[in-house]
Design an enzyme around this catalytic site. Structure first.
Site, short mmCIF file in Angstrom:
data_model
loop_
_atom_site.label_atom_id
_atom_site.label_comp_id
_atom_site.label_asym_id
_atom_site.label_seq_id
_atom_site.Cartn_x
_atom_site.Cartn_y
_atom_site.Cartn_z
N HIS A 191 -7.62 5.40 11.13
CA HIS A 191 -6.97 3.96 10.65
C HIS A 191 -7.12 3.73 9.35
O HIS A 191 -6.92 4.66 8.42
CB HIS A 191 -7.54 3.06 11.86
CG HIS A 191 -6.91 1.64 11.65
ND1 HIS A 191 -5.73 1.54 11.23
CD2 HIS A 191 -7.16 0.48 12.67
CE1 HIS A 191 -5.24 0.32 11.54
NE2 HIS A 191 -6.10 -0.24 12.29
N HIS A 193 1.37 9.54 12.10
CA HIS A 193 1.21 8.07 12.38
C HIS A 193 1.56 7.90 13.89
O HIS A 193 2.39 8.85 14.46
CB HIS A 193 2.36 7.25 11.73
CG HIS A 193 1.85 5.82 11.64
ND1 HIS A 193 2.37 4.91 12.71
CD2 HIS A 193 0.99 5.11 10.85
CE1 HIS A 193 1.52 3.64 12.53
NE2 HIS A 193 0.84 4.01 11.52
N ASP A 216 -1.36 5.59 3.50
CA ASP A 216 -2.56 5.86 2.93
C ASP A 216 -2.56 7.00 1.97
O ASP A 216 -3.52 7.45 1.16
CB ASP A 216 -3.68 6.21 3.95
CG ASP A 216 -3.99 4.92 4.82
OD1 ASP A 216 -4.25 3.84 4.14
OD2 ASP A 216 -4.22 5.18 5.95
N1 CMC Z 1 -2.60 16.87 10.41
C1 CMC Z 1 -2.77 18.02 11.44
N2 CMC Z 1 -2.08 17.79 12.65
C2 CMC Z 1 -1.64 16.40 12.98
C3 CMC Z 1 -2.32 15.36 12.09
C4 CMC Z 1 -2.53 15.62 10.83
N3 CMC Z 1 -2.80 14.41 10.00
N4 CMC Z 1 -1.55 14.25 12.89
C5 CMC Z 1 -1.38 14.75 14.05
N5 CMC Z 1 -1.29 16.06 14.04
C6 CMC Z 1 -0.93 16.88 15.44
C7 CMC Z 1 -1.77 16.81 16.33
O1 CMC Z 1 -2.87 17.77 16.20
C8 CMC Z 1 -1.25 16.91 17.47
O2 CMC Z 1 -0.76 18.24 17.63
P1 CMC Z 1 -0.50 19.05 19.07
O3 CMC Z 1 0.67 18.33 19.71
O4 CMC Z 1 -0.38 20.48 18.74
O5 CMC Z 1 -1.64 18.73 19.83
C9 CMC Z 1 0.20 16.31 17.18
O6 CMC Z 1 0.27 16.23 15.91
C10 CMC Z 1 0.35 14.85 17.70
O7 CMC Z 1 -0.86 14.08 17.16
P2 CMC Z 1 -1.59 12.92 18.06
O8 CMC Z 1 -3.17 13.14 17.74
O9 CMC Z 1 -1.18 12.96 19.44
O10 CMC Z 1 -0.98 11.64 17.34
P3 CMC Z 1 -1.74 10.34 17.50
O11 CMC Z 1 -0.43 9.33 17.36
O12 CMC Z 1 -2.68 10.19 18.61
O13 CMC Z 1 -2.41 9.97 16.12
C11 CMC Z 1 -3.08 9.68 13.90
C12 CMC Z 1 -1.97 9.35 14.92
C13 CMC Z 1 -2.66 8.63 12.68
C14 CMC Z 1 -4.34 9.10 14.44
C15 CMC Z 1 -2.94 11.07 13.32
O14 CMC Z 1 -1.79 11.57 12.92
C16 CMC Z 1 -4.03 11.30 12.50
O15 CMC Z 1 -5.33 11.66 12.62
N6 CMC Z 1 -3.61 11.29 11.12
C17 CMC Z 1 -4.61 11.41 9.92
C18 CMC Z 1 -5.49 10.39 9.71
C19 CMC Z 1 -4.42 9.10 8.97
O16 CMC Z 1 -3.99 9.44 8.14
N7 CMC Z 1 -4.54 8.10 9.45
C20 CMC Z 1 -3.92 6.81 8.85
C21 CMC Z 1 -2.79 6.43 9.45
S1 CMC Z 1 -1.54 4.95 8.82
C22 CMC Z 1 -2.75 3.81 8.35
C23 CMC Z 1 -3.18 3.12 9.40
O17 CMC Z 1 -2.06 2.43 10.39
O18 CMC Z 1 -4.25 2.66 9.38
#
Ligand code: CMC
Length: 425
Positions: free
Chosen positions: A266, A307, A365
């Site tokens: 987050h 996201h 971010d």
């Molecule tokens: N790098 C590599 N792979 C990723 C990433 C990433 N940053 N984000 C998602 N994926 C992959 C994930 O491994 C999954 O792959 P698969 O379908 O093969 O298993 C797929 O994309 C879907 O990901 P998810 O985990 O189901 O997505 P989510 O909606 O649960 O998570 C997130 C969203 C923001 C937590 C995630 O994208 C992440 O960890 N990003 C990096 C951290 C980040 O930049 N966070 C800031 C968010 S914006 C500011 C805020 O609102 O706080």
């Protein structure tokens, strides 16, 4: 409004369950499942991927199209034409202020910028090397012990005063976290300065020299506040709403939001982006990090990418990128090596099949950390600045929750533990 119905048929159950379908002013229809409990059924949705937990009129996001609206106004227009004080007013009141209302709002916020002198002693209880988010969480929670004159959560005026106090005091508390870490004296707020100028003054001013705010940096700071002000029902806002649903003290609720924001998935991502860019160190190493991010057996993720809601460019990231260029130009840092790595990383990721097929785009971010670093703000303060900006969103949602009839939030579960058994012996 509900003029459509959804029908749920469960194997072995004769009766079809009829569920109303609700629609808001924007966004997908919502199946109202509240009647299911009476049928002995719950819905199952870990991570709240498909669940609308409340009605809200504050912010709308269309993740597929990359749209973010506050009170109906697109974030790009607010970032260009408005300012943080105006956006705070909009989030709290649902409408933009006229000139008089804005001046009154700004003056009221200015009347609350100082924190109780006793509160400054709390800082001494922390180690100098404590993470500023740990300190912020503690001191904002401690506000709940100070302002007893406005704690009737059923009184709209009391709720408004809480919001003023929080918006006004957050820059003071945040800057105090920084000053405490580097051993410089706390700077009292200066009400002749704008909100962003005053924050930069309390961060970088000292009693020894005059501090002259740079207008380009002040504008960029204000824009960072605007871009982080609210983002509908994200993890920290939902935490504030849930904590607030028990009738808890508003300042304690905001402290719970700060705790939820801290995580790297987050608000902690802005700090993690910078750490990652420094770790990459050289553009030649980018492919190795891209491969790590794609490896399902490696927990590494490309920070600042992806996201839960946006399956398109985060509109805030687009504005942030422009701001980033302006700040680096002003400071003569156009050739900043971290920016170069960031730009190349973005380019490679946007063309890579893994990121394209999963619709992983840069989020807010990705560029904010580069701007903040260029301004001389230490990495550990990045999430604190996010928390400062998001406080208006949290308190607006808390206020909205308490403005209409409500119930305590109480999710249910799919129990997978042992069935009933007797204690041995
Ligand atoms: N790098 C590599 N792979 C990723 C990433 C990433 N940053 N984000 C998602 N994926 C992959 C994930 O491994 C999954 O792959 P698969 O379908 O093969 O298993 C797929 O994309 C879907 O990901 P998810 O985990 O189901 O997505 P989510 O909606 O649960 O998570 C997130 C969203 C923001 C937590 C995630 O994208 C992440 O960890 N990003 C990096 C951290 C980040 O930049 N966070 C800031 C968010 S914006 C500011 C805020 O609102 O706080």
């Amino acid at each position: 409004m509900a003029d459509k119905k959804a029908y749920l048929k469960i194997d072995g159950v004769e009766e079809t369950i009829e569920l109303p379908v609700l629609h808001g002013t924007e966004g997908p229809d919502v199946v109202d499942v509240r009647a299911l409990t009476a049928q002995g059924l719950f819905t199952y949705d870990p991570g709240f991927v498909s669940t609308a937990a409340c009605d809200s009129a504050i912010t709308f996001i269309d993740g597929g199209k990359g749209i973010l609206l506050h009170g109906g106004y697109p974030i790009e227009q607010l970032a260009e034409k408005s300012d943080y004080m105006e956006v705070c007013y909009l989030l709290l009141n649902g409408e933009l202020p006229n000139a008089e209302q804005k001046q009154e709002f700004v003056n009221t916020v200015k009347n609350h910028t100082m924190v109780h002198e006793q509160l400054s002693h709390f800082y001494n209880g922390f180690r100098r090397d404590a993470h500023p988010m740990a300190i912020l969480c503690g001191v904002v929670g401690a506000l709940s012990a100070f302002y007893h004159d406005s704690l009737d959560i059923d009184d709209a005026h009391h709720r408004e005063v809480c919001a003023y106090r929080l918006v006004a005091k957050m820059p003071t508390l945040a800057a105090m976290c920084y000053k405490y870490s580097n051993g410089q004296p706390f700077m009292y707020p200066r009400n002749d300065l704008s909100y962003a100028e005053n924050f930069l003054y309390m961060m970088f001013g000292t009693p020894c020299e005059e501090y002259v705010p740079n207008p380009v940096l002040t504008k960029a700071m204000d824009r960072i506040f605007v871009l982080h002000a609210d983002h509908e029902q994200n993890a920290s806002t939902s935490t504030v709403r849930l904590a607030g649903s028990s009738g808890a003290n508003p300042f304690a609720c905001i402290a719970s939001g700060i705790a939820a924001l801290w995580g790297p998935a987050h608000g902690g991502a802005n700090e993690a982006v910078l750490t990652m860019l420094e770790e990459i160190g050289d553009a030649d190493n980018i492919p190795e990090f891209i491969e790590k991010a794609k490896d399902p057996n490696d927990p590494f993720r490309l920070m600042g990418f992806g996201h839960r809601v946006y399956r398109n460019f985060d509109p805030r990231a687009k504005v942030m990128k422009v701001s980033c260029d302006e700040v680096l130009k002003e400071l003569g840092l156009e050739n900043d090596p971290l920016l170069k790595i960031a730009k190349q990383l973005e380019q490679i990721a946007l063309e890579d099949e893994y990121f394209v097929s999963r619709k992983l785009y840069p989020n807010v971010d990705f560029y904010s950390g580069i701007i903040l670093k260029a301004m001389g703000i230490p990495t550990s303060m990045f999430t604190v600045i996010f928390a400062l900006s998001r406080t208006i969103g949290w308190i607006s949602h808390w206020n909205e929750f308490h403005s209409s009839p409500n119930r305590i939030g109480r999710p249910r579960q799919l129990y997978t533990g042992p069935t009933k058994r007797d204690y041995p012996g």
